[in-house]
Each structure stands twice: as structure tokens, then as C-alpha cells.
Design an enzyme around this catalytic site. Sequence first.
Site, PDB file in Angstrom:
ATOM      1  N   SER A   1       0.872  -1.183   0.000  1.00  0.00           N
ATOM      2  CA  SER A   1       0.000   0.000   0.000  1.00  0.00           C
ATOM      3  C   SER A   1       0.901   1.222   0.000  1.00  0.00           C
ATOM      4  O   SER A   1       2.084   1.130   0.359  1.00  0.00           O
ATOM      5  CB  SER A   1      -0.846  -0.011   1.280  1.00  0.00           C
ATOM      6  OG  SER A   1      -1.469   1.240   1.472  1.00  0.00           O
TER       7      SER A   1
ATOM      8  N   TYR B   1      -2.847  -1.387  10.077  1.00  0.00           N
ATOM      9  CA  TYR B   1      -2.731  -1.462   8.613  1.00  0.00           C
ATOM     10  C   TYR B   1      -1.398  -0.873   8.160  1.00  0.00           C
ATOM     11  O   TYR B   1      -0.674  -1.466   7.360  1.00  0.00           O
ATOM     12  CB  TYR B   1      -3.915  -0.715   7.990  1.00  0.00           C
ATOM     13  CG  TYR B   1      -4.051  -0.864   6.498  1.00  0.00           C
ATOM     14  CD1 TYR B   1      -4.773  -1.919   5.946  1.00  0.00           C
ATOM     15  CD2 TYR B   1      -3.477   0.059   5.625  1.00  0.00           C
ATOM     16  CE1 TYR B   1      -4.909  -2.054   4.574  1.00  0.00           C
ATOM     17  CE2 TYR B   1      -3.608  -0.064   4.255  1.00  0.00           C
ATOM     18  CZ  TYR B   1      -4.324  -1.127   3.735  1.00  0.00           C
ATOM     19  OH  TYR B   1      -4.450  -1.257   2.372  1.00  0.00           O
TER      20      TYR B   1
HETATM   21  C1  GCO Z   1      -7.427   3.870   4.432  1.00  0.00           C
HETATM   22  C2  GCO Z   1      -7.632   3.073   3.216  1.00  0.00           C
HETATM   23  C3  GCO Z   1      -6.362   2.466   2.744  1.00  0.00           C
HETATM   24  C4  GCO Z   1      -6.056   2.943   1.367  1.00  0.00           C
HETATM   25  C5  GCO Z   1      -4.970   2.240   0.682  1.00  0.00           C
HETATM   26  C6  GCO Z   1      -3.964   3.215   0.235  1.00  0.00           C
HETATM   27  O1  GCO Z   1      -8.293   3.828   5.269  1.00  0.00           O
HETATM   28  O2  GCO Z   1      -6.414   4.572   4.502  1.00  0.00           O
HETATM   29  O3  GCO Z   1      -8.543   2.076   3.480  1.00  0.00           O
HETATM   30  O4  GCO Z   1      -6.521   1.112   2.734  1.00  0.00           O
HETATM   31  O5  GCO Z   1      -7.127   2.807   0.505  1.00  0.00           O
HETATM   32  O6  GCO Z   1      -4.412   1.202   1.376  1.00  0.00           O
HETATM   33  O7  GCO Z   1      -2.895   2.505  -0.221  1.00  0.00           O
END
Ligand code: GCO
Length: 255
Positions: A146, A159
Site C-alpha cells: 500500500s 494497517y
Molecule cells: C485507508 C484506506 C487504505 C487505502 C490504501 C492506500 O483507510 O487509509 O482504506 O486502505 O485505501 O491502502 O494505499
Amino acid sequence: MASRLFSLDGRVALVSGASRGLGLAMARALAEHGARVVLNGRDAATLDAAAARLRAEGLDAGTCAFDVADHDASVAGIDAVAARHGRLDVLVCNAGIQHRRPLPEWRMADWERVVSVNLSSCFAMAQAAARHMVAAGRGRIVMTGSIMSVLARPTVHAYVAAKSGLWGLTRSLAAELGPQGVNVNCIAPGFFRTEMNEAILANPEFVAWVEGRTPLKRWADPAEIGGAAVFLASDAGSYVNGHLLAVDGGLVSVV
Ligand code: GCO
């Protein structure tokens, strides 16, 4: 004569998290370039419907349902795909989940779930796939990282940590598997219009912020991830290893 550079004829590709979103888009693009794709997801019925859609488009698509959070099931699934087709050329570790909360509201279980699905699962799957690829002397592993592999924003703590870790894992795998003929790379998608992003897409201010922040001034359509996957899986990407390929409209390149 048409160039064979991007051809995946005769190659078998397993894509995790392929029932929808970026996984399905990558699977479709790989299949359109000749690969026999195996879609992975948790729910067999959704997965079968996705594979049926691809087959209706004339593509070669099968399924293998397992939950990537169950590492033993992932290894068994990968071995079953390799046994079924007699080879495994490409693994796309794409399955991922999101959890968005202000820091005080995070529970350890939330953290662990995201890290398990978005990072640990990729280690287990890559290890299992590498056994088959190293034996064949060739293979391609592609991680869905990401822009959060290198940047951050508030609320998405696990994440950001997991996707940063996945970029690190890409490098360590590239270092160890490169000498054995297996290339390992990481795609870094920017903001795409997917189901995972429904919540942020429903927020007009956030949508406008992404548009303003991205040099191409728009969100991406899921199909726009396909080219990167085909590149990294095909002969076109033969000397690309340990690379982070941003597909983000230029977002990580600008402030
Ligand atoms: C968030 C998104 C991310 C982005 C993505 C960017 O909440 O920041 O859900 O998942 O969309 O990963 O690379």
C-alpha cells in the site's frame, strides 16, 4: 509477430483475496494475459461466482477457498493448487482487511487480526509457495502492499504497520529467493474505489482530500491495478526484484 513479453500462457497463478476488489482485478488481468488463475477467498460461494464471471469472459479460472488467517489452511491450499496443476508460477498475496479507529479505541485483538491477515499470512503463503517455486527454479511472488507501506495517516495503525512490514518482508524474501530464481515484489496501490474503502468513499471530505492530494486528481478504478500485476508476473519483469511499485497516481512522489 505479437510480443511475448507480457504473456502468461501456461502459467498458474494463485491470487488471495480474489473474490472482489483489487484481487479480482489482478486475477482477471493475469488470466487475460494467458494465465490459468486460481482465486482464493474465504467464502466458497462468493468465490465460485467470481470465477464463473471470469469463465464467462472466456478466461481460465478456478478456485481454492481458505482463510488466510489460518496459516495451516493456507499452506494446505497452496500445496493443493500446486498438486492440482502440477506447478505454481505466480503467487499474489493480496488478501487484506482494514480497521479504522482513533488510538484509544483500539483493542489488542483488532491489532492482531489485521497483522495476522495483512502480514503474517503473506509470510506463511510465501514460504509454502517458495517450496514449489524453488524446486522449479523459477517463480514470482507479488505482495499487495500500500502507499501505507511508506506513508501513514491517523486511525489505521495496524494497517500501516502491517503494510510497512510487508514491504520489509518483500525485501528479505527477494534477498533469499532471488538466487533461487524467484522474484519477489510489492505493489503499492494508492486510493482505489473498492469495497474495502466504502466507508471512506462515503465521506465527501475524504474523497476530495484524496483527489487534491493525488497528482492525477482522482481515485483509481480497480482495473487499473492489473497492469502492474501482469508486469511483475511476466517475462517483462524478469529483472525486477525487491521492488516497490507504486500505482498511486503519483501520490507518494509529492507533498
Ligand atoms: C485507508 C484506506 C487504505 C487505502 C490504501 C492506500 O483507510 O487509509 O482504506 O486502505 O485505501 O491502502 O494505499
